[in-house]
Design an enzyme around this catalytic site. Structure first.
Site, PDB file in Angstrom:
ATOM      1  N   ASN A 152       0.807  -1.234   0.000  1.00  0.00           N
ATOM      2  CA  ASN A 152       0.000   0.000   0.000  1.00  0.00           C
ATOM      3  C   ASN A 152       0.837   1.279   0.000  1.00  0.00           C
ATOM      4  O   ASN A 152       0.400   2.310  -0.485  1.00  0.00           O
ATOM      5  CB  ASN A 152      -1.043  -0.009   1.108  1.00  0.00           C
ATOM      6  CG  ASN A 152      -0.455  -0.054   2.489  1.00  0.00           C
ATOM      7  OD1 ASN A 152       0.725  -0.373   2.661  1.00  0.00           O
ATOM      8  ND2 ASN A 152      -1.255   0.263   3.492  1.00  0.00           N
ATOM      9  N   PRO A 176      10.119  -6.973  -0.747  1.00  0.00           N
ATOM     10  CA  PRO A 176       8.918  -6.155  -0.975  1.00  0.00           C
ATOM     11  C   PRO A 176       7.689  -7.021  -1.227  1.00  0.00           C
ATOM     12  O   PRO A 176       7.812  -8.223  -1.461  1.00  0.00           O
ATOM     13  CB  PRO A 176       9.287  -5.350  -2.226  1.00  0.00           C
ATOM     14  CG  PRO A 176      10.274  -6.202  -2.961  1.00  0.00           C
ATOM     15  CD  PRO A 176      10.995  -7.036  -1.921  1.00  0.00           C
ATOM     16  N   GLU A 178       4.632  -8.759  -3.148  1.00  0.00           N
ATOM     17  CA  GLU A 178       4.613  -9.349  -4.502  1.00  0.00           C
ATOM     18  C   GLU A 178       3.795  -8.522  -5.498  1.00  0.00           C
ATOM     19  O   GLU A 178       4.027  -8.589  -6.692  1.00  0.00           O
ATOM     20  CB  GLU A 178       4.078 -10.795  -4.439  1.00  0.00           C
ATOM     21  CG  GLU A 178       2.725 -10.983  -3.784  1.00  0.00           C
ATOM     22  CD  GLU A 178       2.803 -11.039  -2.256  1.00  0.00           C
ATOM     23  OE1 GLU A 178       3.907 -10.869  -1.706  1.00  0.00           O
ATOM     24  OE2 GLU A 178       1.743 -11.226  -1.628  1.00  0.00           O
ATOM     25  N   GLY A 231       2.626  -5.031   7.710  1.00  0.00           N
ATOM     26  CA  GLY A 231       1.649  -5.830   6.972  1.00  0.00           C
ATOM     27  C   GLY A 231       0.514  -6.246   7.882  1.00  0.00           C
ATOM     28  O   GLY A 231       0.237  -5.603   8.907  1.00  0.00           O
ATOM     29  N   THR A 233      -1.903  -8.321  10.532  1.00  0.00           N
ATOM     30  CA  THR A 233      -1.686  -8.880  11.863  1.00  0.00           C
ATOM     31  C   THR A 233      -1.467 -10.390  11.771  1.00  0.00           C
ATOM     32  O   THR A 233      -0.637 -10.950  12.492  1.00  0.00           O
ATOM     33  CB  THR A 233      -2.869  -8.536  12.789  1.00  0.00           C
ATOM     34  OG1 THR A 233      -2.909  -7.105  12.899  1.00  0.00           O
ATOM     35  CG2 THR A 233      -2.715  -9.119  14.178  1.00  0.00           C
ATOM     36  N   ALA A 234      -2.171 -11.038  10.840  1.00  0.00           N
ATOM     37  CA  ALA A 234      -2.034 -12.501  10.729  1.00  0.00           C
ATOM     38  C   ALA A 234      -0.599 -12.883  10.378  1.00  0.00           C
ATOM     39  O   ALA A 234      -0.020 -13.782  11.004  1.00  0.00           O
ATOM     40  CB  ALA A 234      -2.996 -13.025   9.665  1.00  0.00           C
ATOM     41  N   GLU A 253       4.601  -3.466  12.476  1.00  0.00           N
ATOM     42  CA  GLU A 253       3.594  -2.433  12.171  1.00  0.00           C
ATOM     43  C   GLU A 253       2.446  -3.177  11.520  1.00  0.00           C
ATOM     44  O   GLU A 253       2.532  -3.561  10.359  1.00  0.00           O
ATOM     45  CB  GLU A 253       4.140  -1.430  11.155  1.00  0.00           C
ATOM     46  CG  GLU A 253       5.243  -0.555  11.640  1.00  0.00           C
ATOM     47  CD  GLU A 253       4.769   0.520  12.575  1.00  0.00           C
ATOM     48  OE1 GLU A 253       3.539   0.635  12.815  1.00  0.00           O
ATOM     49  OE2 GLU A 253       5.628   1.231  13.089  1.00  0.00           O
ATOM     50  N   CYS A 287      -3.227   1.572   6.701  1.00  0.00           N
ATOM     51  CA  CYS A 287      -3.509   1.020   8.033  1.00  0.00           C
ATOM     52  C   CYS A 287      -3.967   2.100   9.011  1.00  0.00           C
ATOM     53  O   CYS A 287      -4.435   1.787  10.095  1.00  0.00           O
ATOM     54  CB  CYS A 287      -2.300   0.261   8.559  1.00  0.00           C
ATOM     55  SG  CYS A 287      -0.797   1.176   8.365  1.00  0.00           S
ATOM     56  N   GLU A 462       8.545   3.882  14.262  1.00  0.00           N
ATOM     57  CA  GLU A 462       9.292   4.260  13.063  1.00  0.00           C
ATOM     58  C   GLU A 462       9.231   5.767  12.910  1.00  0.00           C
ATOM     59  O   GLU A 462       8.215   6.386  13.196  1.00  0.00           O
ATOM     60  CB  GLU A 462       8.657   3.605  11.835  1.00  0.00           C
ATOM     61  CG  GLU A 462       8.786   2.106  11.882  1.00  0.00           C
ATOM     62  CD  GLU A 462       8.360   1.436  10.587  1.00  0.00           C
ATOM     63  OE1 GLU A 462       7.703   2.080   9.755  1.00  0.00           O
ATOM     64  OE2 GLU A 462       8.700   0.262  10.414  1.00  0.00           O
TER      65      GLU A 462
HETATM   66  P1  ADP Z   1      -1.858  -8.083   2.721  1.00  0.00           P
HETATM   67  O1  ADP Z   1      -2.818  -9.151   3.130  1.00  0.00           O
HETATM   68  O2  ADP Z   1      -2.350  -6.733   2.900  1.00  0.00           O
HETATM   69  O3  ADP Z   1      -1.189  -8.328   1.396  1.00  0.00           O
HETATM   70  P2  ADP Z   1       0.367  -9.236   4.078  1.00  0.00           P
HETATM   71  O4  ADP Z   1       0.652  -9.175   5.524  1.00  0.00           O
HETATM   72  O5  ADP Z   1      -0.049 -10.522   3.490  1.00  0.00           O
HETATM   73  O6  ADP Z   1      -0.709  -8.121   3.808  1.00  0.00           O
HETATM   74  O7  ADP Z   1       1.605  -8.702   3.248  1.00  0.00           O
HETATM   75  C1  ADP Z   1       2.578  -7.810   3.741  1.00  0.00           C
HETATM   76  C2  ADP Z   1       3.950  -8.343   3.384  1.00  0.00           C
HETATM   77  O8  ADP Z   1       4.133  -9.582   4.034  1.00  0.00           O
HETATM   78  C3  ADP Z   1       4.184  -8.596   1.895  1.00  0.00           C
HETATM   79  O9  ADP Z   1       5.517  -8.289   1.589  1.00  0.00           O
HETATM   80  C4  ADP Z   1       3.942 -10.086   1.792  1.00  0.00           C
HETATM   81  O10 ADP Z   1       4.619 -10.681   0.712  1.00  0.00           O
HETATM   82  C5  ADP Z   1       4.535 -10.549   3.095  1.00  0.00           C
HETATM   83  N1  ADP Z   1       4.070 -11.874   3.548  1.00  0.00           N
HETATM   84  C6  ADP Z   1       2.882 -12.473   3.348  1.00  0.00           C
HETATM   85  N2  ADP Z   1       2.850 -13.692   3.949  1.00  0.00           N
HETATM   86  C7  ADP Z   1       4.063 -13.870   4.521  1.00  0.00           C
HETATM   87  C8  ADP Z   1       4.661 -14.905   5.302  1.00  0.00           C
HETATM   88  N3  ADP Z   1       4.006 -16.022   5.591  1.00  0.00           N
HETATM   89  N4  ADP Z   1       5.931 -14.732   5.727  1.00  0.00           N
HETATM   90  C9  ADP Z   1       6.607 -13.599   5.440  1.00  0.00           C
HETATM   91  N5  ADP Z   1       6.090 -12.579   4.744  1.00  0.00           N
HETATM   92  C10 ADP Z   1       4.846 -12.701   4.281  1.00  0.00           C
END
Ligand code: ADP
Length: 484
Positions: A152, A176, A178, A231, A233-234, A253, A287, A462
């Site tokens: 974002n 970064p 994807e 990114g 919370t999950a 964050e 966010c 940050e």
């Molecule tokens: P969104 O759901 O908004 O895309 P994510 O938390 O999935 O948010 O993505 C934020 C970042 O975390 C991205 O760079 C994504 O590639 C990365 N990401 C997603 N899943 C994983 C994971 N299991 N381990 C490490 N990085 C991850």
């Protein structure tokens, strides 16, 4: 030379992924394929960590004056390439070109700020308890920092972390998102142009299919001393868990669920402007975007009418590359479906659609700016982050009630309120359980101030003075046996 790059940036070189694979980056405004980007493997990421560790060994010894020169050089180059990076960002992220260029300026501001702030990474002299001793603390860089960034703010978040890391004396491995790797690779090209030492900044994009494996690798890799993540919370929770095994420092964050409270005494015009900015910047995909708009009964009708009017007058949906459009598409199908599901759930539970509530004629990933009233806490959007152009309005009666509702969430990133009551402004600011509070102001993020959440929104700061601390260790040194 253009800043468009599609290969990994490892140890100062551009290279394909070790197995030659690539992934596609598309323009969310029209689905067009933009580029095929090298898809980093575990081997590539290990190489990047190794390169960063080698670079760190030399870089940690640079003086703050040398670091200032490096950071300010990056600042200047970012500002010079604002248009070009802005365009790359707009194309892969979908945000309006003006916002994209503004984000490049925002990124440059962190190199400006931390380029100066590194000179103030002070230690302490501590009065000793015994005459033959002297006690001091010094701050030292942590080492290699892994940085995982979201789509974002593809360069804003990357810069806020990377500038602090480089100012502290750390080297970095950046992974970064994807959806938006091209902006991060353009940043790597800027670093190359700035003449950074090899391996100081490495950028290793990868596809969604590989991200979990590479995330685990960065958490486990002993060469990496710190992980900084922005990114969901999950995902933050997963990384936190994985970092525990390696007892690795982590900075998170995560998501928000921002309340925006309008008290009866709120100045109407200013408040509507603030509400529009806090909700619709980046099409609601930030966010710190307002997620729940609480309006006091005495101003409710006037406010909802003025907000609807403001939305009609100022919001223009369409491709961000076309001047005048300020509401771009959502980033991907997953995000669009989430917004649709949240609106459908709210309507099923009795929400009224004042405006929008569906896709505009151009379809694709676009969604109409939407205003929902009669919203209640039973609806999913009370607890879940909408991350889209949907305003959910709740009515309240008393200050006590709204503070309870505002804090009634696991999240704690940003909160806003508008009032003309001087006493109330301090009282409510203190009562909100949020890391960032805007009082009569909705655009509060700036390089000079610390940004970071409470509760499930994460920890660490940050920007500001505190931003450097996350990338530094405090070492206590006791000089004994002194003959004074
Ligand atoms: P969104 O759901 O908004 O895309 P994510 O938390 O999935 O948010 O993505 C934020 C970042 O975390 C991205 O760079 C994504 O590639 C990365 N990401 C997603 N899943 C994983 C994971 N299991 N381990 C490490 N990085 C991850």
């Amino acid at each position: 030379m253009s800043l468009t790059r599609t290969e990994l940036f490892v140890d100062g070189h551009w290279r394909k992924s070790s197995d030659g694979s690539t992934f596609e980056v598309v323009n969310p405004a029209n689905g067009a394929r933009l580029q095929a980007v090298s898809d980093a493997t575990a081997e590539d990421v290990r190489d990047a960590c190794q390169a960063a560790a080698s670079a760190f060994a030399a870089y940690r010894k640079t003086t703050v004056k040398e670091r200032t020169a490096i950071l300010h050089k990056i600042r200047d180059l970012l500002l010079e390439s604002k248009k070009e990076i802005g365009e790359i960002l707009c194309l892969e992220n979908g945000k309006p070109l003006a916002e994209a260029e503004g984000e490049v300026g925002f990124a440059a501001s962190f190199f400006d700020w931390f380029g100066a702030e590194c000179r103030r990474a002070y230690g302490q002299h501590i009065p000793p308890p015994a005459g033959d001793r002297q006690l001091v603390t010094v701050k030292q860089p942590c080492g290699v920092a892994a940085i995982i960034t979201p789509w974002n703010f593809p360069i804003g978040m990357l810069a806020r972390k990377t500038a602090a890391a480089l100012a502290a004396g750390c080297s970095v491995v950046i992974k970064p998102a994807e959806d938006t790797p091209l902006t991060a690779l353009a940043f790597a090209a800027v670093c190359e142009r700035a003449g950074l030492p090899r391996g100081l900044v490495n950028v290793v994009p990868c596809s969604r299919g590989r991200v979990a494996e590479l995330g685990r690798l960065l958490c486990a890799e002993p060469l990496v001393r710190l992980l900084s993540f922005t990114g969901s919370t999950a995902v933050g929770r997963l990384l936190y868990r994985d970092c525990a095994d390696a007892v690795k420092r982590i900075h998170l964050e995560l998501g928000g669920n921002a309340p925006f409270v309008v008290f009866d005494s709120a100045p109407l015009e200013l408040t509507v402007r603030g509400a529009l900015a806090a909700k619709f910047r980046n099409t609601g995909q930030t966010c710190v975007s307002t997620n729940r708009l609480f309006v006091q009964a005495g101003i409710y009708d006037r406010f909802v009418e003025a907000l609807a009017e403001g939305m009609k007058k100022t919001l223009q949906v369409g491709d961000g590359m076309v001047a005048g459009n300020n509401q771009g598409p959502l980033i991907n199908k997953r995000q669009l479906e989430k917004v649709q599901a949240l609106v459908a759930d709210a309507m099923a539970h009795g929400a009224q659609v004042v405006m929008g509530g569906r896709q505009p004629p151009q379809g694709g990933l676009f969604y109409e700016p939407t205003l929902l009233t009669s919203v209640s806490r039973q609806m999913r959007l009370y607890t879940e982050e909408i991350f889209g152009p949907v305003v959910a309005v709740y009515k309240f009666s008393t200050e006590e009630e709204v503070i309870q509702m505002a804090n009634d969430t696991n999240m704690g990133l940003a909160g806003y309120f508008y009032t003309s009551d001087y006493q109330q402004s301090w009282r409510v600011a203190m009562a909100l359980d949020y890391g960032l509070v805007g009082v009569n102001e909705a655009l509060i993020s700036t390089c000079e101030a610390p940004f970071g959440g409470f509760k499930h929104s994460g920890f660490g700061k940050e920007g500001g003075q505190q931003g450097l601390d996350d990338f530094m260790e405090t070492k206590y040194i006791c000089f004994g046996g002194l003959k004074l």
